[in-house]
Scaffold this motif. Structure first.
Motif, PDB file in Angstrom:
ATOM      1  N   VAL A   1       0.687  -1.331   0.033  1.00 34.45           N
ATOM      2  CA  VAL A   1       0.262   0.214   0.067  1.00 34.45           C
ATOM      3  C   VAL A   1       0.986   1.316  -0.041  1.00 34.45           C
ATOM      4  CG1 VAL A   1      -1.776   1.362   0.973  1.00 34.45           C
ATOM      5  CG2 VAL A   1      -1.612  -1.348   1.441  1.00 34.45           C
ATOM      6  N   THR A   2       2.068   1.147   0.641  1.00 35.36           N
ATOM      7  CA  THR A   2       2.993   2.336   0.670  1.00 35.36           C
ATOM      8  C   THR A   2       3.323   2.831  -0.864  1.00 35.36           C
ATOM      9  OG1 THR A   2       4.890   1.059   0.660  1.00 35.36           O
ATOM     10  CG2 THR A   2       3.711   1.674   2.899  1.00 35.36           C
ATOM     11  N   HIS A   3       3.139   2.088  -1.600  1.00 35.02           N
ATOM     12  CA  HIS A   3       3.476   2.645  -3.131  1.00 35.02           C
ATOM     13  C   HIS A   3       2.420   3.298  -3.656  1.00 35.02           C
ATOM     14  CE1 HIS A   3       6.714  -0.289  -3.922  1.00 35.02           C
ATOM     15  NE2 HIS A   3       6.091  -0.959  -3.150  1.00 35.02           N
ATOM     16  N   PHE A   4       0.905   3.508  -2.727  1.00 32.36           N
ATOM     17  CA  PHE A   4      -0.067   4.366  -3.189  1.00 32.36           C
ATOM     18  C   PHE A   4      -0.147   5.327  -2.246  1.00 32.36           C
ATOM     19  CE2 PHE A   4       0.037   0.144  -5.512  1.00 32.36           C
ATOM     20  CZ  PHE A   4      -0.396   0.518  -6.809  1.00 32.36           C
ATOM     21  N   PRO A   5       0.551   6.283  -2.201  1.00 32.33           N
ATOM     22  CA  PRO A   5       0.238   7.367  -1.253  1.00 32.33           C
ATOM     23  C   PRO A   5      -1.308   7.638  -0.934  1.00 32.33           C
ATOM     24  CG  PRO A   5       1.881   8.195  -2.646  1.00 32.33           C
ATOM     25  CD  PRO A   5       1.469   6.855  -3.354  1.00 32.33           C
ATOM     26  N   ALA A   6      -1.963   7.884  -2.165  1.00 31.29           N
ATOM     27  CA  ALA A   6      -3.443   8.407  -1.944  1.00 31.29           C
ATOM     28  C   ALA A   6      -4.273   7.227  -0.924  1.00 31.29           C
ATOM     29  CB  ALA A   6      -4.030   8.544  -3.311  1.00 31.29           C
TER      30      ALA A   6
ATOM     31  N   ARG B   1     -12.740   5.628  -3.276  1.00 34.97           N
ATOM     32  CA  ARG B   1     -13.532   6.268  -4.493  1.00 34.97           C
ATOM     33  C   ARG B   1     -12.785   7.419  -5.060  1.00 34.97           C
ATOM     34  NH1 ARG B   1     -18.680   5.947  -2.536  1.00 34.97           N
ATOM     35  NH2 ARG B   1     -18.303   7.950  -1.401  1.00 34.97           N
ATOM     36  N   GLN B   2     -12.160   8.212  -4.229  1.00 34.25           N
ATOM     37  CA  GLN B   2     -11.478   9.444  -4.546  1.00 34.25           C
ATOM     38  C   GLN B   2     -10.250   8.729  -5.446  1.00 34.25           C
ATOM     39  OE1 GLN B   2     -12.337  12.358  -3.996  1.00 34.25           O
ATOM     40  NE2 GLN B   2     -10.414  13.892  -4.551  1.00 34.25           N
ATOM     41  N   PHE B   3      -9.631   7.922  -5.105  1.00 37.44           N
ATOM     42  CA  PHE B   3      -8.468   7.541  -5.853  1.00 37.44           C
ATOM     43  C   PHE B   3      -8.841   6.854  -7.000  1.00 37.44           C
ATOM     44  CE2 PHE B   3      -5.882   3.559  -6.772  1.00 37.44           C
ATOM     45  CZ  PHE B   3      -4.566   3.995  -6.834  1.00 37.44           C
ATOM     46  N   VAL B   4      -9.966   6.019  -7.061  1.00 33.25           N
ATOM     47  CA  VAL B   4     -10.148   5.397  -8.454  1.00 33.25           C
ATOM     48  C   VAL B   4     -10.658   6.491  -9.563  1.00 33.25           C
ATOM     49  CG1 VAL B   4     -11.922   3.965  -9.521  1.00 33.25           C
ATOM     50  CG2 VAL B   4     -10.925   3.257  -7.364  1.00 33.25           C
TER      51      VAL B   4
END
Lengths: 230, 230
Positions: free
Chosen positions: A15-20, A132-135
DNA sequence: GGCTGAATGTGACTTAGTCGCAGATCGCGC
DNA sequence: GCGCGATCTGCGACTAAGTCACATTCAGCC
């Protein structure tokens, strides 16, 4: 596809690869981690083909793939690339619209990615604002990009687009190791016109040509041309 | 924009134009109705421009608008049209991704639509399964459509696309009331090549031409041509 | 060295779009 | 009805891009 069976503590680190996603609500985070599995693909392998059904949401941890559309008459366009930290937005689109892939994906390097089952994906969309925001941020950006690409491919001159491509690929001054035919495909064009333009530029001393390889000599000339032609 | 101030009972009827929203949960339905307002635009008016920020979710009750991208060199592509029962999907994209409009919208006829403030839109997405389903289904399709359009515009022959357009516009056998120049714009092309093709077809007896008007005589010929050229 | 397949070079041709201008047609005011 | 301007259409010459059919060159390999 192989479910990841390493040490759980380590596994959850992706998950750390995806800051958001770092700000995910705890419940959503658990649901995501408990229902995801790792997928690896070797360079050259095909992720999916046009017309394939789509079952999993994909997050790229490492490696690059190209998403391309094969046209009826055999021609091809590079739509975009997916890299570390990206999600594969076409997958989002298919999962949302319950449709089939309108393009194909090929690994350009070895890939490591996380897959999330469609049901989990939809549940998370329902329950998690952050997810949802991320997507949708990714989706919105790609949609804009596709509209810009349409514009570019349809209305911008080939020499200008070719100049841009070469400049982008030689950012550090390194030569481009690629055949003219592959370059043409990336531009949604074909070998001959691209070859003719390159030959002209070589005669003008802007570049040097070799088999499967090309070096930019005069960046300024290319920059000017790209700017000139929109 | 004018908040609707007619009889409340009548106002709330607009939902019937959207069958998918008929099954809205009662609470969501109330929230939607209490926080929506009517917008009217006259034919020819501009809904939004490229680069505009987006504040409201839009549902079209009546009338047609075109969403188009204006290219740097003044050319134009019709991306899609929005009609009764549709939502304006680019608006969805901007609201969800918090970005700016990548294209512009113009009213082709007088418009009547319902606007829902961004905050309400987001709240409904969180709370209502039915609303979410409604939005996502429309939205997922857009990216696929844009890719298909790219393919079509870039790789399909003009005559085939023109044939398709004429066939679509004369479904009931009625003539096409439009100038060649506008037809060309819809195809992402320009007047002269379209005019030349039409002139040829007239000489072959497939169509008849008049100023600002055109009639298809031989549908079969056009159908065959469209099929032939992919 | 000679073979093979891939990459590149070239010319003739088609399709599409651009430019400049001529002619036709419509609506409108007089 | 007549004249006028605006819009629409027609046309020819030119450029850009893509297609097709080959010839040529080159790298790697037996």
């Amino acid at each position: 596809m192989t479910r990841y069976i390493g040490a759980p503590g380590h596994w959850r680190d992706w998950v750390t690869h995806f800051p958001a996603l770092a700000r995910l609500e705890p419940a959503a985070r658990d649901e995501l981690l408990d229902n995801s599995f790792e997928v690896r693909l070797a360079a050259g392998e095909i992720g999916y083909r046009e017309g394939d059904a789509c079952n999993n949401f994909i997050l790229r941890i490492d490696g690059w793939s190209r998403i391309q559309r094969l046209s009826a008459n055999g021609r091809e366009v590079l739509l975009y690339r997916v890299g570390p930290g990206d999600s594969c937005v076409l997958t989002t689109s298919c999962l949302l619209g319950v449709s089939r892939y309108p393009a194909a994906s090929t690994a350009e390097t070895d890939l490591r990615e996380v897959a999330i089952a469609g049901a989990t994906f939809r549940r998370l969309l329902n329950t998690s604002d952050v997810f949802r925001q991320f997507v949708f941020e990714h989706y919105g950006r790609l949609l804009s990009d596709m509209i810009a690409l349409l514009d570019e491919l349809k209305f911008r001159r080939l020499d200008a687009r070719l100049a841009d491509l070469l400049l982008a690929r030689t950012d550090g001054g390194s030569p481009v190791e690629d055949t003219q035919s592959r370059i043409a495909t990336d531009l949604g064009s074909t070998r001959e016109p691209v070859g003719r333009i390159l030959k002209q530029w070589e005669r003008k001393g802007w570049i040097t040509l070799a088999r499967g390889r090309l070096e930019v000599v005069d960046r300024d000339a290319l920059t000017a041309l790209a700017a000139d032609q929109g």
